[in-house]
Motif scaffolding. Structure first.
Motif, PDB file in Angstrom:
ATOM      1  N   ASN A 110       0.757  -1.335  -0.079  1.00 42.44           N
ATOM      2  CA  ASN A 110       0.027   0.055   0.042  1.00 42.44           C
ATOM      3  C   ASN A 110       0.715   1.262   0.159  1.00 42.44           C
ATOM      4  O   ASN A 110       1.180   1.822   0.834  1.00 42.44           O
ATOM      5  N   ALA A 112       0.335   4.286  -1.328  1.00 42.39           N
ATOM      6  CA  ALA A 112      -0.369   5.353  -1.013  1.00 42.39           C
ATOM      7  C   ALA A 112      -0.464   5.515   0.279  1.00 42.39           C
ATOM      8  O   ALA A 112      -0.066   6.865   0.970  1.00 42.39           O
ATOM      9  N   ALA A 113      -1.057   4.760   1.201  1.00 41.43           N
ATOM     10  CA  ALA A 113      -0.957   5.065   2.735  1.00 41.43           C
ATOM     11  C   ALA A 113       0.469   4.952   3.365  1.00 41.43           C
ATOM     12  O   ALA A 113       0.535   6.003   4.015  1.00 41.43           O
TER      13      ALA A 113
END
Ligand SMILES: CC(C)(COP(=O)(O)OP(=O)(O)OC[C@H]1O[C@@H](n2cnc3c(N)ncnc32)[C@H](O)[C@@H]1OP(=O)(O)O)[C@@H](O)C(=O)NCCC(=O)NCCS
Length: 150
Positions: A110, A112-113
């Motif tokens: 992930n 983006a996170a």
């Protein structure tokens, strides 16, 4: 985007479930949100753009530790600073609740996170092997990230 942030209550459970379903492959139900927000250790915020909900965050604080339970923004409203605003406000609330550090788990893939959390001052502190089940039935590690609170 300039969004308003308001505290989430169990009465917002259906709205939170709807938001969560836009952001996650495994959405949480309204009942799960109602149960979480009835727990005094849990607090949440909803971002709204006019009448439209456009982001959510939930934290848990126990003694001097806070945990990010979830944060999400619908795909069409990403990269406008909404998650950063939600997280910053929640971090401030966690501090007022007495937390001295906050931790979270994020899927290894992930980006983006992880980009969001790095920008907010979190650092990687470890891994939980095969922590998540993936959509194709596989497993994925979680990265544990931590950040001190002022
Ligand atoms: C992760 C998520 C919450 C970010 O929401 P967002 O509102 O788009 O984030 P922001 O606009 O506040 O971004 C703040 C910073 O985070 C980083 N970031 C956000 N999205 C990113 C991406 N796709 N790639 C790399 N960095 C990213 C950037 O540093 C960004 O600042 P910038 O836009 O000035 O470069 C959103 O992509 C989402 O809901 N994803 C699905 C749910 C999820 O994975 N939640 C986290 C579970 S651990």
């Amino acid at each position: 985007m300039t969004a308003a942030l308001c505290p989430a209550t169990p009465l917002h459970a259906a709205v939170l479930a709807g938001l969560h379903a836009t952001a996650f492959a495994h959405p949480w139900s309204a009942e799960e949100f109602a149960t979480l927000l009835a727990d005094p250790t849990v607090f949440g915020l909803i971002a709204t753009d006019g009448d439209h909900p456009c982001g959510l965050v939930l934290f848990r604080t126990v003694l001097d530790e806070a945990e990010v339970l979830t944060v999400g923004v619908p795909p069409q409203q990403r990269r406008q600073g909404l998650a950063a605003a939600l997280m910053s406000a929640a971090l401030a609330t966690a501090t007022t609740r007495g937390a001295a550090q906050v931790f979270l788990e994020v899927a290894d893939s992930n980006a983006a996170a992880q980009g969001l959390y790095l920008r907010l001052g979190f650092t990687a502190a470890g891994r939980r092997k095969k922590y998540y089940r993936t959509a194709d039935g596989g497993q994925e590690d979680a990265v544990v990230m931590v950040r001190p609170l002022p």
